[in-house]
Design a protein around this motif. Sequence first.
Motif, PDB file in Angstrom:
ATOM      1  N   ASN A  32      81.440  59.093  65.788  1.00  0.00           N
ATOM      2  CA  ASN A  32      82.070  57.844  66.243  1.00  0.00           C
ATOM      3  C   ASN A  32      83.329  57.505  65.444  1.00  0.00           C
ATOM      4  O   ASN A  32      83.818  56.373  65.503  1.00  0.00           O
ATOM      5  CB  ASN A  32      81.066  56.691  66.136  1.00  0.00           C
ATOM      6  CG  ASN A  32      79.858  56.895  67.025  1.00  0.00           C
ATOM      7  OD1 ASN A  32      79.998  57.287  68.183  1.00  0.00           O
ATOM      8  ND2 ASN A  32      78.671  56.651  66.485  1.00  0.00           N
ATOM      9  N   ASP A  33      83.819  58.496  64.685  1.00  0.00           N
ATOM     10  CA  ASP A  33      85.006  58.305  63.847  1.00  0.00           C
ATOM     11  C   ASP A  33      84.811  57.220  62.799  1.00  0.00           C
ATOM     12  O   ASP A  33      85.766  56.528  62.406  1.00  0.00           O
ATOM     13  CB  ASP A  33      86.245  57.994  64.701  1.00  0.00           C
ATOM     14  CG  ASP A  33      86.752  59.222  65.442  1.00  0.00           C
ATOM     15  OD1 ASP A  33      86.504  60.347  64.963  1.00  0.00           O
ATOM     16  OD2 ASP A  33      87.393  59.057  66.493  1.00  0.00           O
ATOM     17  N   GLU A  34      83.574  57.097  62.334  1.00  0.00           N
ATOM     18  CA  GLU A  34      83.255  56.171  61.248  1.00  0.00           C
ATOM     19  C   GLU A  34      83.015  56.984  59.978  1.00  0.00           C
ATOM     20  O   GLU A  34      82.371  58.036  60.016  1.00  0.00           O
ATOM     21  CB  GLU A  34      81.998  55.352  61.576  1.00  0.00           C
ATOM     22  CG  GLU A  34      82.134  54.431  62.772  1.00  0.00           C
ATOM     23  CD  GLU A  34      83.023  53.226  62.496  1.00  0.00           C
ATOM     24  OE1 GLU A  34      83.174  52.871  61.309  1.00  0.00           O
ATOM     25  OE2 GLU A  34      83.569  52.667  63.457  1.00  0.00           O
ATOM     26  N   LEU A  35      83.536  56.500  58.848  1.00  0.00           N
ATOM     27  CA  LEU A  35      83.309  57.195  57.591  1.00  0.00           C
ATOM     28  C   LEU A  35      81.851  57.077  57.178  1.00  0.00           C
ATOM     29  O   LEU A  35      81.263  55.985  57.212  1.00  0.00           O
ATOM     30  CB  LEU A  35      84.220  56.624  56.499  1.00  0.00           C
ATOM     31  CG  LEU A  35      85.689  57.040  56.600  1.00  0.00           C
ATOM     32  CD1 LEU A  35      86.564  56.151  55.734  1.00  0.00           C
ATOM     33  CD2 LEU A  35      85.862  58.507  56.215  1.00  0.00           C
ATOM     34  N   THR A  36      81.283  58.196  56.805  1.00  0.00           N
ATOM     35  CA  THR A  36      79.884  58.224  56.401  1.00  0.00           C
ATOM     36  C   THR A  36      79.714  59.275  55.316  1.00  0.00           C
ATOM     37  O   THR A  36      80.649  59.983  54.954  1.00  0.00           O
ATOM     38  CB  THR A  36      78.975  58.522  57.610  1.00  0.00           C
ATOM     39  OG1 THR A  36      77.599  58.351  57.230  1.00  0.00           O
ATOM     40  CG2 THR A  36      79.177  59.941  58.126  1.00  0.00           C
ATOM     41  N   GLY A  37      78.507  59.375  54.774  1.00  0.00           N
ATOM     42  CA  GLY A  37      78.231  60.381  53.760  1.00  0.00           C
ATOM     43  C   GLY A  37      77.627  59.783  52.504  1.00  0.00           C
ATOM     44  O   GLY A  37      77.497  58.569  52.354  1.00  0.00           O
ATOM     45  N   PHE A  38      77.241  60.660  51.610  1.00  0.00           N
ATOM     46  CA  PHE A  38      76.634  60.263  50.339  1.00  0.00           C
ATOM     47  C   PHE A  38      77.541  59.328  49.555  1.00  0.00           C
ATOM     48  O   PHE A  38      77.114  58.284  49.062  1.00  0.00           O
ATOM     49  CB  PHE A  38      76.313  61.518  49.523  1.00  0.00           C
ATOM     50  CG  PHE A  38      75.782  61.249  48.147  1.00  0.00           C
ATOM     51  CD1 PHE A  38      74.458  60.881  47.964  1.00  0.00           C
ATOM     52  CD2 PHE A  38      76.600  61.379  47.039  1.00  0.00           C
ATOM     53  CE1 PHE A  38      73.963  60.638  46.684  1.00  0.00           C
ATOM     54  CE2 PHE A  38      76.111  61.144  45.757  1.00  0.00           C
ATOM     55  CZ  PHE A  38      74.782  60.766  45.583  1.00  0.00           C
ATOM     56  N   ASP A  39      78.829  59.699  49.416  1.00  0.00           N
ATOM     57  CA  ASP A  39      79.765  58.869  48.659  1.00  0.00           C
ATOM     58  C   ASP A  39      79.959  57.497  49.298  1.00  0.00           C
ATOM     59  O   ASP A  39      80.141  56.498  48.597  1.00  0.00           O
ATOM     60  CB  ASP A  39      81.126  59.561  48.547  1.00  0.00           C
ATOM     61  CG  ASP A  39      81.088  60.791  47.652  1.00  0.00           C
ATOM     62  OD1 ASP A  39      80.228  60.851  46.763  1.00  0.00           O
ATOM     63  OD2 ASP A  39      81.926  61.693  47.852  1.00  0.00           O
ATOM     64  N   VAL A  40      79.929  57.453  50.616  1.00  0.00           N
ATOM     65  CA  VAL A  40      80.089  56.185  51.334  1.00  0.00           C
ATOM     66  C   VAL A  40      78.897  55.270  51.036  1.00  0.00           C
ATOM     67  O   VAL A  40      79.068  54.081  50.731  1.00  0.00           O
ATOM     68  CB  VAL A  40      80.234  56.426  52.851  1.00  0.00           C
ATOM     69  CG1 VAL A  40      80.221  55.098  53.613  1.00  0.00           C
ATOM     70  CG2 VAL A  40      81.515  57.185  53.151  1.00  0.00           C
ATOM     71  N   ASP A  41      77.690  55.826  51.097  1.00  0.00           N
ATOM     72  CA  ASP A  41      76.492  55.029  50.812  1.00  0.00           C
ATOM     73  C   ASP A  41      76.474  54.548  49.360  1.00  0.00           C
ATOM     74  O   ASP A  41      76.125  53.392  49.080  1.00  0.00           O
ATOM     75  CB  ASP A  41      75.228  55.839  51.100  1.00  0.00           C
ATOM     76  CG  ASP A  41      74.953  55.994  52.587  1.00  0.00           C
ATOM     77  OD1 ASP A  41      75.688  55.381  53.392  1.00  0.00           O
ATOM     78  OD2 ASP A  41      74.012  56.726  52.948  1.00  0.00           O
ATOM     79  N   ILE A  42      76.843  55.430  48.435  1.00  0.00           N
ATOM     80  CA  ILE A  42      76.889  55.048  47.020  1.00  0.00           C
ATOM     81  C   ILE A  42      77.929  53.947  46.802  1.00  0.00           C
ATOM     82  O   ILE A  42      77.678  52.952  46.103  1.00  0.00           O
ATOM     83  CB  ILE A  42      77.219  56.276  46.141  1.00  0.00           C
ATOM     84  CG1 ILE A  42      76.059  57.273  46.139  1.00  0.00           C
ATOM     85  CG2 ILE A  42      77.562  55.840  44.719  1.00  0.00           C
ATOM     86  CD1 ILE A  42      74.811  56.821  45.422  1.00  0.00           C
ATOM     87  N   SER A  43      79.090  54.101  47.419  1.00  0.00           N
ATOM     88  CA  SER A  43      80.173  53.111  47.272  1.00  0.00           C
ATOM     89  C   SER A  43      79.755  51.748  47.809  1.00  0.00           C
ATOM     90  O   SER A  43      80.003  50.713  47.171  1.00  0.00           O
ATOM     91  CB  SER A  43      81.432  53.591  48.007  1.00  0.00           C
ATOM     92  OG  SER A  43      81.881  54.809  47.501  1.00  0.00           O
ATOM     93  N   ASN A  44      79.145  51.736  48.981  1.00  0.00           N
ATOM     94  CA  ASN A  44      78.713  50.469  49.578  1.00  0.00           C
ATOM     95  C   ASN A  44      77.671  49.775  48.710  1.00  0.00           C
ATOM     96  O   ASN A  44      77.699  48.540  48.561  1.00  0.00           O
ATOM     97  CB  ASN A  44      78.152  50.714  50.980  1.00  0.00           C
ATOM     98  CG  ASN A  44      79.239  50.898  52.023  1.00  0.00           C
ATOM     99  OD1 ASN A  44      80.307  50.300  51.942  1.00  0.00           O
ATOM    100  ND2 ASN A  44      78.976  51.731  53.026  1.00  0.00           N
ATOM    101  N   GLU A  45      76.770  50.546  48.133  1.00  0.00           N
ATOM    102  CA  GLU A  45      75.720  49.954  47.301  1.00  0.00           C
ATOM    103  C   GLU A  45      76.299  49.397  46.003  1.00  0.00           C
ATOM    104  O   GLU A  45      75.928  48.303  45.563  1.00  0.00           O
ATOM    105  CB  GLU A  45      74.640  50.999  46.997  1.00  0.00           C
ATOM    106  CG  GLU A  45      73.451  50.465  46.216  1.00  0.00           C
ATOM    107  CD  GLU A  45      72.643  49.405  46.965  1.00  0.00           C
ATOM    108  OE1 GLU A  45      72.037  48.531  46.309  1.00  0.00           O
ATOM    109  OE2 GLU A  45      72.633  49.448  48.224  1.00  0.00           O
ATOM    110  N   ILE A  46      77.213  50.118  45.407  1.00  0.00           N
ATOM    111  CA  ILE A  46      77.845  49.623  44.176  1.00  0.00           C
ATOM    112  C   ILE A  46      78.654  48.366  44.470  1.00  0.00           C
ATOM    113  O   ILE A  46      78.585  47.380  43.724  1.00  0.00           O
ATOM    114  CB  ILE A  46      78.735  50.723  43.549  1.00  0.00           C
ATOM    115  CG1 ILE A  46      77.857  51.768  42.868  1.00  0.00           C
ATOM    116  CG2 ILE A  46      79.721  50.127  42.540  1.00  0.00           C
ATOM    117  CD1 ILE A  46      78.607  52.942  42.303  1.00  0.00           C
ATOM    118  N   ALA A  47      79.421  48.384  45.556  1.00  0.00           N
ATOM    119  CA  ALA A  47      80.207  47.210  45.932  1.00  0.00           C
ATOM    120  C   ALA A  47      79.304  45.996  46.138  1.00  0.00           C
ATOM    121  O   ALA A  47      79.623  44.888  45.674  1.00  0.00           O
ATOM    122  CB  ALA A  47      81.016  47.504  47.198  1.00  0.00           C
TER     123      ALA A  47
END
Length: 283
Positions: free
Chosen positions: A78-93
């Motif tokens: 769906n042209d949305e950014l995803t992945g391990f780094d994305v999940d880690i970044s969102n959680e830290i934010a």
Amino acid sequence: MKGSWFSEYVRVYNFLHYKGGHALKKKLVLTIITLIVMSIIAGCSFGGGKVLDRMEKSEVLNVAFEGTYPPFNYLDDNDELTGFDVDISNEIAKRLGVKANFVTSKWEGLIGGLKADKFDIIIGQMTVTEERKKSVDFTDPYVITGSVLITREETNDISKLEDIKGKKVGVGGGTTFEEIANSVEGADVKLYKAFSDYLEDLKNERLDVIINDQLLVSYNIKENNLPIKVASDILKVDEVGMAVNKGNEDFVEKVNEALSEMKEDGTYKEIYKKWFGSDPVEQ
């Protein structure tokens, strides 16, 4: 810098002084000098850009990575950014009380963009090295992994690092994989900008072997049923950290605290298993 504001000051001072030199005029000169100095200080502070202050005021954490590196950071169907780094970044934010905003960049432009304040932090599988620590600071490691040799399934004469002598070796330019490949005299090292490019050249027999991250390759073999294999044991253990501009120790401390909390309460392990199907490697 001095040539611009200082010469202007001299011009103003001479005009006022030689036109009468009254106390009022001298006071005006001092006021002008004060304003100039204050503007210079303000400009320098903005250029230095304390990340924690900027993040708290904007309520946004600007995170950079390539965006072409599955399963760490990439675009989904769906042209949305995803992945391990994305999940880690969102959680830290979230734990910092802000929202993550993602910025994609070519690998070779990441550190330059960080130093130019185009984003606040790189959370993009950047291995901590002594050379990189001269330019940026790193958080505590958030991934422990390692470099491996990858060949086509039918290749049987490459299993150790010294076996790449005389072989065509594909690696990402400016990465630790490049350093490993260049440590073998006689290896024909070819540099690429994207993992997908040298993976394709390996599959199409334009390369004999590539060097990359064990986690990344294992994931791609499994998910995409690739006709390649991990051909060696780990060549070099890599500690992957989040890169931050120097002079932001308070921000690094906050990120480390959030990361530590994630590991303690099981959130980090949950994200890791979601993407890699195993428990994280411990230091």
